[in-house]
Write a protein that holds these residues in place. Structure first.
Motif, short mmCIF file in Angstrom:
data_model
loop_
_atom_site.label_atom_id
_atom_site.label_comp_id
_atom_site.label_asym_id
_atom_site.label_seq_id
_atom_site.Cartn_x
_atom_site.Cartn_y
_atom_site.Cartn_z
N LEU A 49 17.06 -62.10 -12.95
CA LEU A 49 17.42 -61.35 -14.16
C LEU A 49 16.36 -60.30 -14.50
O LEU A 49 16.70 -59.20 -14.95
CB LEU A 49 17.62 -62.31 -15.34
N GLN A 50 15.08 -60.61 -14.27
CA GLN A 50 14.03 -59.62 -14.50
C GLN A 50 14.19 -58.44 -13.55
O GLN A 50 14.05 -57.28 -13.96
CB GLN A 50 12.65 -60.25 -14.32
N HIS A 51 14.47 -58.72 -12.28
CA HIS A 51 14.69 -57.64 -11.31
C HIS A 51 15.89 -56.79 -11.72
O HIS A 51 15.82 -55.55 -11.66
CB HIS A 51 14.91 -58.21 -9.91
N LEU A 52 16.95 -57.43 -12.15
CA LEU A 52 18.15 -56.69 -12.58
C LEU A 52 17.86 -55.85 -13.81
O LEU A 52 18.36 -54.72 -13.93
CB LEU A 52 19.32 -57.65 -12.82
N ARG A 53 17.03 -56.36 -14.71
CA ARG A 53 16.67 -55.59 -15.91
C ARG A 53 15.92 -54.32 -15.52
O ARG A 53 16.18 -53.24 -16.06
CB ARG A 53 15.83 -56.43 -16.86
N VAL A 54 14.99 -54.43 -14.56
CA VAL A 54 14.25 -53.25 -14.10
C VAL A 54 15.21 -52.23 -13.49
O VAL A 54 15.12 -51.03 -13.76
CB VAL A 54 13.16 -53.66 -13.07
N LEU A 55 16.15 -52.71 -12.67
CA LEU A 55 17.13 -51.80 -12.06
C LEU A 55 18.01 -51.14 -13.12
O LEU A 55 18.31 -49.95 -13.02
CB LEU A 55 17.99 -52.57 -11.05
N GLU A 56 18.40 -51.91 -14.13
CA GLU A 56 19.24 -51.34 -15.18
C GLU A 56 18.46 -50.34 -16.03
O GLU A 56 18.97 -49.26 -16.35
CB GLU A 56 19.83 -52.44 -16.06
N GLU A 57 17.22 -50.65 -16.35
CA GLU A 57 16.41 -49.72 -17.14
C GLU A 57 16.12 -48.43 -16.39
O GLU A 57 15.94 -47.38 -17.01
CB GLU A 57 15.10 -50.40 -17.57
N SER A 58 16.10 -48.50 -15.07
CA SER A 58 15.88 -47.29 -14.27
C SER A 58 17.14 -46.45 -14.17
O SER A 58 17.09 -45.30 -13.74
CB SER A 58 15.40 -47.67 -12.87
N GLY A 59 18.29 -47.04 -14.51
CA GLY A 59 19.56 -46.32 -14.42
C GLY A 59 20.26 -46.50 -13.09
O GLY A 59 21.33 -45.94 -12.88
N LEU A 60 19.69 -47.31 -12.19
CA LEU A 60 20.29 -47.49 -10.87
C LEU A 60 21.51 -48.40 -10.88
O LEU A 60 22.38 -48.30 -10.02
CB LEU A 60 19.26 -48.03 -9.88
N ILE A 61 21.56 -49.32 -11.85
CA ILE A 61 22.72 -50.20 -11.96
C ILE A 61 23.18 -50.27 -13.41
O ILE A 61 22.46 -49.87 -14.33
CB ILE A 61 22.43 -51.63 -11.44
N HIS A 62 24.37 -50.81 -13.58
CA HIS A 62 24.93 -51.06 -14.91
C HIS A 62 25.44 -52.49 -14.91
O HIS A 62 26.04 -52.93 -13.94
CB HIS A 62 26.08 -50.08 -15.19
N THR A 63 25.16 -53.21 -15.98
CA THR A 63 25.69 -54.57 -16.09
C THR A 63 26.57 -54.66 -17.33
O THR A 63 26.33 -53.96 -18.32
CB THR A 63 24.57 -55.63 -16.18
N GLU A 64 27.57 -55.51 -17.23
CA GLU A 64 28.42 -55.76 -18.39
C GLU A 64 28.97 -57.17 -18.29
O GLU A 64 29.13 -57.72 -17.20
CB GLU A 64 29.54 -54.74 -18.49
N LYS A 65 29.24 -57.72 -19.44
CA LYS A 65 29.77 -59.07 -19.50
C LYS A 65 31.29 -59.01 -19.41
O LYS A 65 31.94 -58.27 -20.13
CB LYS A 65 29.33 -59.74 -20.79
N GLU A 66 31.84 -59.78 -18.47
CA GLU A 66 33.29 -59.92 -18.32
C GLU A 66 33.61 -61.40 -18.51
O GLU A 66 33.41 -62.21 -17.61
CB GLU A 66 33.75 -59.43 -16.95
N GLY A 67 34.05 -61.74 -19.70
CA GLY A 67 34.25 -63.15 -20.03
C GLY A 67 32.90 -63.83 -20.13
O GLY A 67 32.04 -63.40 -20.88
N ARG A 68 32.71 -64.87 -19.33
CA ARG A 68 31.44 -65.60 -19.34
C ARG A 68 30.51 -65.16 -18.22
O ARG A 68 29.45 -65.73 -18.03
CB ARG A 68 31.73 -67.09 -19.21
N VAL A 69 30.90 -64.14 -17.47
CA VAL A 69 30.15 -63.72 -16.29
C VAL A 69 29.58 -62.32 -16.49
O VAL A 69 30.27 -61.43 -16.99
CB VAL A 69 31.08 -63.74 -15.04
#
Length: 108
Positions: A49-69
């Motif tokens: 999750l920390q790695h994903l946060r860094v990627l999201e803050e850099s703009g390289l990825i986008h995350t969103e909640k779909e239901g519980r996932v």
């Protein structure tokens, strides 16, 4: 020339880590849940999750909640920004080396 050098810095910093590059590689195949992304790694979900946060803050990825996932997707435009920066530098150096090669051929 790039208008937002700080954004590019964040992207390169994010891509400097091999785990984050592996996560990006996986997401280029399509969107994935956090648990699917974490599965191949021998680290805690919190670390992923920390790695994903860094990627999201850099703009390289986008995350969103779909239901519980939580689903993660690559941001192709951000990757294009990095690619364009690299191509611009490569083109500049190729031109310089071509000119140097031409000068050296003239001396022969």
């Amino acid at each position: 020339m790039l208008k937002q050098p700080a954004e590019l810095d964040l992207m390169f910093q994010a891509l400097a880590d091999p785990t984050r590059r592996a996560l990006v590689d996986r997401m280029t195949q399509g969107p994935a849940s956090v648990s699917d992304l974490a599965r191949p790694f021998a680290m805690t979900l919190a670390a992923i999750l920390q790695h994903l946060r860094v990627l999201e803050e850099s703009g390289l990825i986008h995350t969103e909640k779909e239901g519980r996932v939580r689903i993660c997707r690559i941001e192709p435009e951000a990757l294009r920004t990095v690619e364009d920066w690299i191509i611009e530098r490569r083109t500049t150096w190729e031109r310089r080396l071509d000119r140097l090669g031409a000068l050296l051929e003239e001396d022969d």
